[in-house]
Design a protein around this motif. Sequence first.
Motif, PDB file in Angstrom:
ATOM      1  N   ILE A   1       0.830  -1.209   0.000  1.00 49.81           N
ATOM      2  CA  ILE A   1       0.000   0.000   0.000  1.00 49.81           C
ATOM      3  C   ILE A   1       0.864   1.258   0.000  1.00 49.81           C
ATOM      4  O   ILE A   1       0.596   2.196  -0.760  1.00 49.81           O
ATOM      5  N   THR A   2       1.916   1.296   0.821  1.00 48.21           N
ATOM      6  CA  THR A   2       2.750   2.499   0.833  1.00 48.21           C
ATOM      7  C   THR A   2       3.496   2.675  -0.483  1.00 48.21           C
ATOM      8  O   THR A   2       3.691   3.797  -0.935  1.00 48.21           O
ATOM      9  N   CYS A   3       3.897   1.576  -1.099  1.00 48.38           N
ATOM     10  CA  CYS A   3       4.546   1.684  -2.416  1.00 48.38           C
ATOM     11  C   CYS A   3       3.557   2.195  -3.456  1.00 48.38           C
ATOM     12  O   CYS A   3       3.931   2.983  -4.336  1.00 48.38           O
ATOM     13  N   SER A   4       2.314   1.794  -3.358  1.00 44.21           N
ATOM     14  CA  SER A   4       1.285   2.307  -4.274  1.00 44.21           C
ATOM     15  C   SER A   4       1.084   3.805  -4.088  1.00 44.21           C
ATOM     16  O   SER A   4       0.983   4.554  -5.070  1.00 44.21           O
ATOM     17  N   ILE A   5       1.038   4.239  -2.848  1.00 45.04           N
ATOM     18  CA  ILE A   5       0.887   5.663  -2.562  1.00 45.04           C
ATOM     19  C   ILE A   5       2.110   6.435  -3.045  1.00 45.04           C
ATOM     20  O   ILE A   5       1.990   7.521  -3.621  1.00 45.04           O
TER      21      ILE A   5
ATOM     22  N   ILE B   1      12.766  11.517  -2.299  1.00 41.38           N
ATOM     23  CA  ILE B   1      13.675  11.094  -1.226  1.00 41.38           C
ATOM     24  C   ILE B   1      12.952  11.092   0.116  1.00 41.38           C
ATOM     25  O   ILE B   1      13.058  10.139   0.898  1.00 41.38           O
ATOM     26  N   LEU B   2      12.201  12.145   0.391  1.00 38.19           N
ATOM     27  CA  LEU B   2      11.485  12.223   1.661  1.00 38.19           C
ATOM     28  C   LEU B   2      10.401  11.157   1.774  1.00 38.19           C
ATOM     29  O   LEU B   2      10.226  10.545   2.835  1.00 38.19           O
ATOM     30  N   LEU B   3       9.671  10.930   0.685  1.00 36.42           N
ATOM     31  CA  LEU B   3       8.644   9.889   0.723  1.00 36.42           C
ATOM     32  C   LEU B   3       9.261   8.521   0.979  1.00 36.42           C
ATOM     33  O   LEU B   3       8.720   7.727   1.753  1.00 36.42           O
ATOM     34  N   LEU B   4      10.380   8.252   0.356  1.00 34.48           N
ATOM     35  CA  LEU B   4      11.065   6.977   0.581  1.00 34.48           C
ATOM     36  C   LEU B   4      11.541   6.874   2.029  1.00 34.48           C
ATOM     37  O   LEU B   4      11.436   5.813   2.653  1.00 34.48           O
ATOM     38  N   SER B   5      12.018   7.981   2.569  1.00 34.04           N
ATOM     39  CA  SER B   5      12.451   7.937   3.973  1.00 34.04           C
ATOM     40  C   SER B   5      11.267   7.658   4.894  1.00 34.04           C
ATOM     41  O   SER B   5      11.395   6.928   5.875  1.00 34.04           O
ATOM     42  N   TYR B   6      10.087   8.185   4.557  1.00 35.87           N
ATOM     43  CA  TYR B   6       8.896   7.916   5.377  1.00 35.87           C
ATOM     44  C   TYR B   6       8.418   6.471   5.216  1.00 35.87           C
ATOM     45  O   TYR B   6       7.842   5.908   6.150  1.00 35.87           O
ATOM     46  N   ILE B   7       8.660   5.876   4.052  1.00 37.04           N
ATOM     47  CA  ILE B   7       8.359   4.449   3.915  1.00 37.04           C
ATOM     48  C   ILE B   7       9.235   3.656   4.885  1.00 37.04           C
ATOM     49  O   ILE B   7       8.750   2.769   5.590  1.00 37.04           O
ATOM     50  N   PHE B   8      10.522   4.007   4.959  1.00 33.91           N
ATOM     51  CA  PHE B   8      11.404   3.297   5.892  1.00 33.91           C
ATOM     52  C   PHE B   8      11.035   3.584   7.345  1.00 33.91           C
ATOM     53  O   PHE B   8      11.164   2.697   8.201  1.00 33.91           O
ATOM     54  N   LEU B   9      10.561   4.777   7.627  1.00 29.34           N
ATOM     55  CA  LEU B   9      10.080   5.054   8.989  1.00 29.34           C
ATOM     56  C   LEU B   9       8.884   4.160   9.315  1.00 29.34           C
ATOM     57  O   LEU B   9       8.785   3.611  10.419  1.00 29.34           O
ATOM     58  N   GLY B  10       7.999   3.989   8.350  1.00 33.70           N
ATOM     59  CA  GLY B  10       6.855   3.101   8.543  1.00 33.70           C
ATOM     60  C   GLY B  10       7.279   1.654   8.713  1.00 33.70           C
ATOM     61  O   GLY B  10       6.730   0.922   9.547  1.00 33.70           O
TER      62      GLY B  10
ATOM     63  N   ILE C   1      10.428  -2.677  -7.098  1.00 30.75           N
ATOM     64  CA  ILE C   1       9.592  -2.305  -8.250  1.00 30.75           C
ATOM     65  C   ILE C   1       9.136  -0.853  -8.125  1.00 30.75           C
ATOM     66  O   ILE C   1       9.182  -0.089  -9.099  1.00 30.75           O
ATOM     67  N   ALA C   2       8.700  -0.459  -6.937  1.00 30.60           N
ATOM     68  CA  ALA C   2       8.246   0.926  -6.730  1.00 30.60           C
ATOM     69  C   ALA C   2       9.378   1.916  -6.977  1.00 30.60           C
ATOM     70  O   ALA C   2       9.173   2.953  -7.607  1.00 30.60           O
TER      71      ALA C   2
ATOM     72  N   TYR D   1      -0.752  -5.297 -11.664  1.00 28.52           N
ATOM     73  CA  TYR D   1       0.218  -6.360 -11.393  1.00 28.52           C
ATOM     74  C   TYR D   1       0.087  -6.869  -9.953  1.00 28.52           C
ATOM     75  O   TYR D   1       0.055  -8.081  -9.716  1.00 28.52           O
ATOM     76  N   VAL D   2       0.012  -5.955  -9.005  1.00 25.87           N
ATOM     77  CA  VAL D   2      -0.109  -6.350  -7.596  1.00 25.87           C
ATOM     78  C   VAL D   2      -1.413  -7.113  -7.381  1.00 25.87           C
ATOM     79  O   VAL D   2      -1.435  -8.142  -6.693  1.00 25.87           O
ATOM     80  N   TYR D   3      -2.485  -6.625  -7.979  1.00 23.91           N
ATOM     81  CA  TYR D   3      -3.771  -7.324  -7.820  1.00 23.91           C
ATOM     82  C   TYR D   3      -3.673  -8.753  -8.359  1.00 23.91           C
ATOM     83  O   TYR D   3      -4.120  -9.691  -7.719  1.00 23.91           O
ATOM     84  N   ARG D   4      -3.091  -8.918  -9.540  1.00 26.30           N
ATOM     85  CA  ARG D   4      -2.970 -10.258 -10.131  1.00 26.30           C
ATOM     86  C   ARG D   4      -2.103 -11.163  -9.245  1.00 26.30           C
ATOM     87  O   ARG D   4      -2.410 -12.335  -9.065  1.00 26.30           O
ATOM     88  N   LYS D   5      -1.049 -10.608  -8.710  1.00 25.26           N
ATOM     89  CA  LYS D   5      -0.120 -11.398  -7.887  1.00 25.26           C
ATOM     90  C   LYS D   5      -0.732 -11.742  -6.523  1.00 25.26           C
ATOM     91  O   LYS D   5      -0.486 -12.811  -5.979  1.00 25.26           O
ATOM     92  N   GLU D   6      -1.542 -10.854  -5.972  1.00 27.17           N
ATOM     93  CA  GLU D   6      -2.091 -11.025  -4.628  1.00 27.17           C
ATOM     94  C   GLU D   6      -3.588 -11.351  -4.629  1.00 27.17           C
ATOM     95  O   GLU D   6      -4.232 -11.297  -3.585  1.00 27.17           O
ATOM     96  N   LYS D   7      -4.130 -11.701  -5.775  1.00 25.84           N
ATOM     97  CA  LYS D   7      -5.573 -11.880  -5.942  1.00 25.84           C
ATOM     98  C   LYS D   7      -6.170 -12.886  -4.953  1.00 25.84           C
ATOM     99  O   LYS D   7      -7.213 -12.626  -4.360  1.00 25.84           O
ATOM    100  N   GLN D   8      -5.518 -14.008  -4.763  1.00 25.72           N
ATOM    101  CA  GLN D   8      -6.053 -15.043  -3.874  1.00 25.72           C
ATOM    102  C   GLN D   8      -6.235 -14.524  -2.449  1.00 25.72           C
ATOM    103  O   GLN D   8      -7.267 -14.740  -1.829  1.00 25.72           O
ATOM    104  N   PHE D   9      -5.231 -13.839  -1.948  1.00 25.46           N
ATOM    105  CA  PHE D   9      -5.315 -13.338  -0.576  1.00 25.46           C
ATOM    106  C   PHE D   9      -6.349 -12.213  -0.464  1.00 25.46           C
ATOM    107  O   PHE D   9      -7.093 -12.145   0.508  1.00 25.46           O
ATOM    108  N   ILE D  10      -6.394 -11.351  -1.462  1.00 26.80           N
ATOM    109  CA  ILE D  10      -7.370 -10.259  -1.451  1.00 26.80           C
ATOM    110  C   ILE D  10      -8.793 -10.818  -1.434  1.00 26.80           C
ATOM    111  O   ILE D  10      -9.651 -10.333  -0.692  1.00 26.80           O
ATOM    112  N   LYS D  11      -9.044 -11.847  -2.212  1.00 28.35           N
ATOM    113  CA  LYS D  11     -10.373 -12.477  -2.221  1.00 28.35           C
ATOM    114  C   LYS D  11     -10.699 -13.084  -0.864  1.00 28.35           C
ATOM    115  O   LYS D  11     -11.831 -13.009  -0.388  1.00 28.35           O
TER     116      LYS D  11
END
Length: 188
Positions: free
Chosen positions: A20-24, A52-61, A144-145, A173-183
Amino acid sequence: LKFNNSKEVYSIVMKYFVIITCSIYIAIIANLSLLRYLIDIRYWDGLSIVPILLLSYIFLGLYSNISIWYKLSDSTKYGFYISIIGTFITLILNFFLIPIYSYYGAACSSLITYFIMTLVSYFMGKTIYNIPYDLKSNIYYLTIALLITFIIGYIFNFNIFIGNVFLLLYTFYVYRKEKQFIKKIIFD
């Protein structure tokens, strides 16, 4: 959904936090040329540090998610130690980078600090309260992000149309890869 234990839940939460954070992250970078109109023109030069700042906040998360180990194992003193490490890294990097690179130095300092804190917490957590994170998948989505945002920003110069095409491709791509779990989440 049924899980075997709480460690499995933490691992799944981490994986979907990354997705989700990579999507954002991609969505903001893809639309940065439009979002700049929300701020005063005097600050447009500073938009170059947004990735750069967004990536740093991903690592903070990531650090915040990973740090659950020392709370669950009643070892909160390690959180203090990791924070002290982060403080020293920030001070040292800011001292050397800001005079040379200005606000780029501060942004890079933030990214490096949160990245190191994440690594330290991850490896300490593996020895004290091991949570089996899907490291391969998390690194994969993050890579990938990063690749997509690099392409959007530095090859296509933040073109909003191309950026959003990449965002849609990533989402599909993420939906196709994670479809089973999302369902399972939606229908169970």
